[in-house]
Scaffold this active site. Structure first.
Site, PDB file in Angstrom:
ATOM      1  CB  THR A   1      11.465  57.953  11.635  1.00 48.87           C
ATOM      2  OG1 THR A   1      10.498  59.062  11.477  1.00 48.87           O
ATOM      3  CG2 THR A   1      10.586  56.830  11.955  1.00 48.87           C
TER       4      THR A   1
ATOM      5  CG  ASP B   1      11.931  62.847   2.459  1.00 52.32           C
ATOM      6  OD1 ASP B   1      12.485  63.687   2.056  1.00 52.32           O
ATOM      7  OD2 ASP B   1      11.628  61.587   1.665  1.00 52.32           O
ATOM      8  CD  GLU B   2      10.995  59.334   7.901  1.00 52.15           C
ATOM      9  OE1 GLU B   2       9.875  59.963   8.145  1.00 52.15           O
ATOM     10  OE2 GLU B   2      11.166  58.226   7.635  1.00 52.15           O
TER      11      GLU B   2
ATOM     12  CD  GLU C   1       6.488  61.310  10.088  1.00 47.38           C
ATOM     13  OE1 GLU C   1       7.770  60.903   9.434  1.00 47.38           O
ATOM     14  OE2 GLU C   1       5.547  61.033   9.311  1.00 47.38           O
TER      15      GLU C   1
ATOM     16  CG  HIS D   1      11.387  57.127   3.423  1.00 45.76           C
ATOM     17  ND1 HIS D   1      10.756  57.713   4.491  1.00 45.76           N
ATOM     18  CD2 HIS D   1      11.657  58.170   2.648  1.00 45.76           C
ATOM     19  CE1 HIS D   1      10.595  59.022   4.431  1.00 45.76           C
ATOM     20  NE2 HIS D   1      11.292  59.440   3.316  1.00 45.76           N
TER      21      HIS D   1
ATOM     22  CD  GLU E   1      10.637  54.829   6.624  1.00 50.40           C
ATOM     23  OE1 GLU E   1       9.455  55.100   5.987  1.00 50.40           O
ATOM     24  OE2 GLU E   1      11.179  55.534   7.166  1.00 50.40           O
TER      25      GLU E   1
ATOM     26  CG  HIS F   1       7.074  63.372   6.750  1.00 46.10           C
ATOM     27  ND1 HIS F   1       7.504  62.243   6.197  1.00 46.10           N
ATOM     28  CD2 HIS F   1       6.823  64.326   5.486  1.00 46.10           C
ATOM     29  CE1 HIS F   1       7.384  62.284   4.750  1.00 46.10           C
ATOM     30  NE2 HIS F   1       7.062  63.663   4.406  1.00 46.10           N
TER      31      HIS F   1
ATOM     32  CD1 TRP G   1      15.372  63.234  -1.701  1.00 49.75           C
ATOM     33  CD2 TRP G   1      15.170  60.921  -2.024  1.00 49.75           C
ATOM     34  NE1 TRP G   1      14.872  62.374  -0.309  1.00 49.75           N
ATOM     35  CE2 TRP G   1      14.879  61.092  -0.593  1.00 49.75           C
ATOM     36  CE3 TRP G   1      15.113  59.619  -2.348  1.00 49.75           C
ATOM     37  CZ2 TRP G   1      14.322  60.147   0.317  1.00 49.75           C
ATOM     38  CZ3 TRP G   1      14.578  58.726  -1.702  1.00 49.75           C
ATOM     39  CH2 TRP G   1      14.372  58.986  -0.269  1.00 49.75           C
TER      40      TRP G   1
ATOM     41  CD  GLU H   1       7.141  58.567   5.942  1.00 53.29           C
ATOM     42  OE1 GLU H   1       7.979  57.545   5.627  1.00 53.29           O
ATOM     43  OE2 GLU H   1       7.414  59.364   6.620  1.00 53.29           O
TER      44      GLU H   1
HETATM   45 FE   LIG Z   1       7.887  59.165   8.533  1.00 55.08          FE
HETATM   46 FE   LIG Z   2       9.622  57.217   6.369  1.00 51.77          FE
END
Ligand SMILES: [Fe+2]
Ligand SMILES: [Fe+2]
Length: 331
Positions: free
Chosen positions: A169, A198-199, A166, A116, A76, A202, A33, A113
Site C-alpha cells: 500500500t 503512514d503505510e 503495508e 485513510h 481502505e 506500519h 495529520w 488507518e
Molecule cells: Fe495500511
Molecule cells: Fe491505509
C-alpha cells in the site's frame, strides 16, 4: 510444547514491548495529520471556491487513475474487516479491562488507518468525477463478504501478511501521489503522499515484529514465511465486486488498471518479496531445522523465479469500464 503454545509464549514475550512499538511506530492523535487538514474547510467562507478549484484540477486525471483511486479507497474503507480479523489472532485479547497489549496496538493502528479511507472518500465525493453510490455499494459488499487471506489465526503468518501488505500500500499510494503531481494536482498528491507515509511506518512495525520472532523461534517463522509466499499474498482488493456481480469479479480489471498506469505491478510484488528477504536477513538465520532450511532455500530462490514469470505477463491495453467511473466524465 505444542507449536500453538510456543506461539502464544512468543506473543506474550513481544507484548512486553507494546508501548515502545506504539511510541516508535505510531503518532499521537494530537500530532498526526487529520483528513480535514488536507480538504476544503466547510466552516470557511471560501469553501465553495476551494471545492471548485479541487474539481478543476481533477478534470485532467485519466480513466485508469480514477479506477485505481476508487479501488484503493474502497480497500481502505473495508477497515472493519481487517480490525476484526487481527483482533482474532492467537495471542491478541480484547476482552477484560480493555484487553492485552496486542489489542492496544491493533486499536491504535486502526485509528491511524481509519483516516485513510475517510480522506480519500471525502476527496472522491468532492471531485465530482466518480459514481459515489456505486462505490458505496462495492464497499458495503466488501465488508459483508469478509475475507480469507489464508493466515488463519496464526500470528506469524499474519505478521508476514501485514509486513507485505503495508509495503504494497505504501508503493501504490506513493505512485498515485507521483501521478497526481505529474497531472498538476499538488493537493491530491500531498494527500496520497501522507497516506503512503503512514503505510511505511506500519510496514516498519510489522516487519520488526517478524524480525523479533525470527530471533526466538526461527524455524517456525521461516516455515510461516514460506507458507504465505507459496500460496501468494492475496490483496484485500482481491475480493472487490461491482454492484450486482459475484465476489472477486472486479479484481483482475482493477489490477489491470493499476498495472497500466504503473501504480502496482507484478514486478512490485517481486520487489517487495526481495525487500522482505533482505530485511529479515533470511540468508543469515541460524539454528534452523532441516525442514526450515529447505524453506529458506525456497524463499531465497523465489524472487528470481517470480521475476521471470512477471516479465511474461501481458496486460490488456483497453480499460474495463467500471460502474464506479463513468467514461463520459473523464477525458
Ligand atoms: Fe495500511
Ligand atoms: Fe491505509
Amino acid at each position: 510444547m505444542s507449536i500453538k503454545n510456543v506461539r502464544l509464549e512468543v506473543m506474550q514475550f513481544l507484548e512486553k514491548n507494546i508501548d515502545t512499538f506504539v511510541d516508535s511506530y505510531l503518532i499521537p492523535v494530537e500530532k498526526i495529520w487529520q483528513p480535514t487538514d488536507l480538504l476544503p474547510d466547510s466552516q470557511n467562507e471560501i469553501f465553495f471556491e476551494e471545492v471548485k478549484e479541487l474539481r478543476e484540477l481533477a478534470k485532467d486525471l485519466p480513466y485508469d487513475f480514477w479506477v485505481v483511486l476508487v479501488g484503493d479507497t474502497i480497500t481502505e474503507e473495508a477497515l472493519p474487516t481487517y480490525e476484526s480479523w487481527l483482533m482474532d489472532v492467537e495471542g491478541v485479547n480484547q476482552t477484560e479491562d480493555k484487553g492485552n497489549g496486542w489489542s492496544k496496538w491493533i486499536r491504535n493502528w486502526t485509528g491511524e488507518e481509519n483516516r485513510h479511507g475517510d480522506l480519500l472518500n471525502k476527496y472522491l465525493y468532492l471531485s465530482g468525477r466518480v459514481d459515489m453510490r456505486e462505490i458505496e455499494m462495492t464497499t458495503q459488499h466488501l465488508i459483508n463478504d469478509g475475507f480469507d487471506i489464508g493466515t488463519g489465526r496464526d500470528p506469524y503468518k499474519n505478521f508476514v501478511y501485514t509486513s507485505f501488505q503495508e509495503l504494497a500500500t505504501y508503493i501504490s499510494h506513493n505512485r498515485v501521489s507521483q501521478l497526481a503531481k505529474k497531472y498538476g494536482d499538488n493537493k491530491l498528491s500531498k494527500m496520497c503522499r501522507l497516506i503512503a507515509g503512514d503505510e511505511m511506518r506500519h510496514h516498519m512495525a510489522y516487519s520488526e515484529f517478524v524480525d523479533q520472532i525470527f530471533k526466538v523461534d526461527p524455524s517456525e517463522m521461516m516455515l510461516a514465511f514460506q507458507y504465505m509466499m507459496k500460496q501468494k499474498i492475496v490483496m484485500p482488493a482481491h475480493f472487490l465486486r461491482e454492484s450486482g456481480q459475484k465476489i472477486s469479479s472486479a479484481f483482475e480489471q482493477f489490477s489491470d488498471s493499476a498495472q497500466r498506469i504503473g501504480v502496482y505491478t507484478a514486478s512490485d510484488y517481486v520487489d517487495i518479496l526481495r525487500k522482505l528477504v533482505e530485511k529479515w536477513q533470511i540468508d543469515k538465520i541460524e539454528g534452523l531445522t532441516a525442514e526450515a532450511e529447505k524453506a529458506r532455500d525456497y524463499l531465497m530462490r523465489l524472487p528470481d523465479r517470480m521475476q521471470k514469470i512477471s516479465e511474461r505477463l501481458v496486460i490488456p491495453q483497453e480499460p474495463h469500464i467500471f460502474k464506479w467511473v463513468k467514461p463520459a466524465l473523464i477525458k
